[in-house]
Scaffold this active site. Structure first.
Site, PDB file in Angstrom:
ATOM      1  N   PHE A   1       0.833  -1.209   0.000  1.00 37.99           N
ATOM      2  CA  PHE A   1       0.000   0.000   0.000  1.00 37.99           C
ATOM      3  C   PHE A   1       0.871   1.264   0.000  1.00 37.99           C
ATOM      4  CE2 PHE A   1      -1.841   2.743   3.544  1.00 37.99           C
ATOM      5  CZ  PHE A   1      -2.426   3.644   2.685  1.00 37.99           C
TER       6      PHE A   1
ATOM      7  N   ASP B   1       9.428  -7.263  -3.871  1.00 36.46           N
ATOM      8  CA  ASP B   1       8.242  -7.608  -3.082  1.00 36.46           C
ATOM      9  C   ASP B   1       8.018  -9.125  -3.144  1.00 36.46           C
ATOM     10  OD1 ASP B   1       5.780  -5.493  -2.123  1.00 36.46           O
ATOM     11  OD2 ASP B   1       5.372  -7.649  -2.050  1.00 36.46           O
TER      12      ASP B   1
ATOM     13  N   LEU C   1      10.278  -1.018   3.303  1.00 34.80           N
ATOM     14  CA  LEU C   1       8.870  -1.024   3.721  1.00 34.80           C
ATOM     15  C   LEU C   1       8.311  -2.437   3.673  1.00 34.80           C
ATOM     16  CD1 LEU C   1       9.456   1.940   2.430  1.00 34.80           C
ATOM     17  CD2 LEU C   1       6.993   2.139   2.474  1.00 34.80           C
TER      18      LEU C   1
ATOM     19  N   TYR D   1       5.575  -8.023  15.757  1.00 33.12           N
ATOM     20  CA  TYR D   1       5.707  -6.789  14.979  1.00 33.12           C
ATOM     21  C   TYR D   1       6.398  -5.707  15.818  1.00 33.12           C
ATOM     22  CZ  TYR D   1       4.183  -3.025  11.807  1.00 33.12           C
ATOM     23  OH  TYR D   1       4.140  -1.961  10.928  1.00 33.12           O
TER      24      TYR D   1
ATOM     25  N   LYS E   1      10.102  -4.656  15.021  1.00 31.47           N
ATOM     26  CA  LYS E   1      10.429  -3.311  14.533  1.00 31.47           C
ATOM     27  C   LYS E   1      11.409  -2.602  15.470  1.00 31.47           C
ATOM     28  CE  LYS E   1       7.910  -2.798  10.721  1.00 31.47           C
ATOM     29  NZ  LYS E   1       8.435  -2.339   9.426  1.00 31.47           N
TER      30      LYS E   1
END
Ligand code: UDP
Length: 346
Positions: A21, A41, A83, A155, A159
């Site tokens: 996105f 990707d 990303l 997550y 991160k």
């Protein structure tokens, strides 16, 4: 042997997660600026639809690869944006070990790549590093309130570890690394089934289904339109000197989930009504970025108010949901790779 295909005007930039996105909007912006873009990707949560219009662009190249397996690319890179990671709670919890490995092994691979290419590196970190915050709004020097064993930990802690890798590579002089802490972002190309609040509420309202509110709906979030975020990411990558500190990127406008649901019901013609569902474990109760650092160092602040961005996004979902075939393609999330399939590249 690396081939330097530096184009006259622009840079050669690798965007990991470029079919996602946010990543696909970043690819668009970099191409529009004149750069050459290599999109990497795995399509675990990214969508080929997002980059389909770019396929024949002379300065765009697509590599289907998981960043956990990416060892090298055959062109010299000037910049790398990372990303690549599932970002919505249901998606990053679907294969939590892979999420953690993407954050740590995948980011490690990309940082090694940046070191070999002497490329600048931008890590897409997250407001989730603050967990369920006790300080409000969240400034970058707040160290957070994160469970390292809960369902969000893959997550949040992943991160956080990725940030550690970035700052270690920076401190040891190996990589010009930068870290953006991204707060809730929305806009066209969100997956209709990614489980996030804005996509859920808009899709439910458009389809006349009940709007799912988890818990009391009094929890807050601050929503940034994707074009504002992309401008912030590019500003952080390009700013000189390197801030050598994480930078919050988000819109400080703070809304309860109930307020958001009311805005959606006022905007989308629908007979839908809200229904209550249980609050997920460790769901943060309040979230709002302090963006003083971004304002000062990047001269950046968001421009698109929620009412305007929500209207764009509602129009986009209405069109996408009208095209059933495109929607089915976009909704098809590939099976996440299990931890036993992950090989950590050089
Ligand atoms: N939420 C909700 N209904 C939904 C999806 C999410 O009430 O259908 C709530 C969720 O519990 C959280 C907030 O909306 O408090 C934002 O959730 P989201 O998954 O978008 O992102 P988060 O900020 O939690 O990562």
């Amino acid at each position: 042997m690396l081939q330097r295909t530096r184009n006259e005007k622009g840079k050669t930039i690798l965007v990991a997660g470029g079919a996602g996105f946010v990543g696909s909007h970043l690819c668009d912006a970099l191409l529009a600026r004149g750069d050459r873009v290599i999109c990497v990707d795995s399509y675990i949560t990214g969508s080929k639809d997002n980059v389909r219009p770019l396929r024949n662009h002379p300065r765009f190249r697509l590599i289907e690869k998981d960043i956990c397996d990416l060892a090298e690319v055959d062109e010299t890179l000037d910049q790398i944006y990372n990303l690549a990671c599932a970002a919505s709670p249901p998606q990053y919890q679907a294969d939590p070990v892979h999420t953690m490995m993407t954050c740590v092994a995948g980011t490690g691979n990309l940082l090694s790549l940046a070191e070999r290419h002497a490329a600048s590196f931008l890590q897409a970190s997250t407001s989730e590093v603050y967990g369920d915050p006790i300080e409000h709004p969240q400034r970058e020097d707040y160290r957070g309130n994160v469970s390292c064993i809960g369902p969000r930990a893959c997550y949040d802690e992943g991160k956080r570890a990725a940030e550690t890798l970035c700052f270690d590579m920076l401190r040891t002089g190996k990589v010009d690394a930068r870290v953006a802490r991204i707060f809730n972002t929305y806009g066209p190309r969100m997956q209709p089934n990614d489980g996030r609040i804005i996509s859920n509420l808009l899709v439910q309202a458009i389809q006349g289904r009940p709007l799912t509110i988890y818990g009391t709906g009094k929890q807050t979030r601050s929503f940034c339109f994707v074009s504002d975020l992309v401008a912030g990411l590019i500003a952080l990558m390009d700013v000189d000197p390197n801030p050598e500190a994480p930078v919050n990127l988000g819109n400080p406008g703070e809304f309860t989930i109930n307020e958001l649901a009311e805005m959606v019901l006022a905007m989308v013609p629908t007979a839908s009504k809200a229904v209550r569902k249980p609050l997920p474990q460790d769901d943060p109760q309040r979230r709002r970025p302090d963006i003083s650092r971004a304002k000062e160092l990047l001269k950046w602040e968001p421009k698109v108010p929620l009412s305007e961005g929500l209207r764009h996004t509602a129009d986009w979902f209405t069109a996408a949901l009208g095209d059933g075939k495109a929607l089915r393609r976009r909704s098809r999330v590939r099976r996440p790779i299990s931890s036993s399939e992950i090989s950590v590249g050089a």
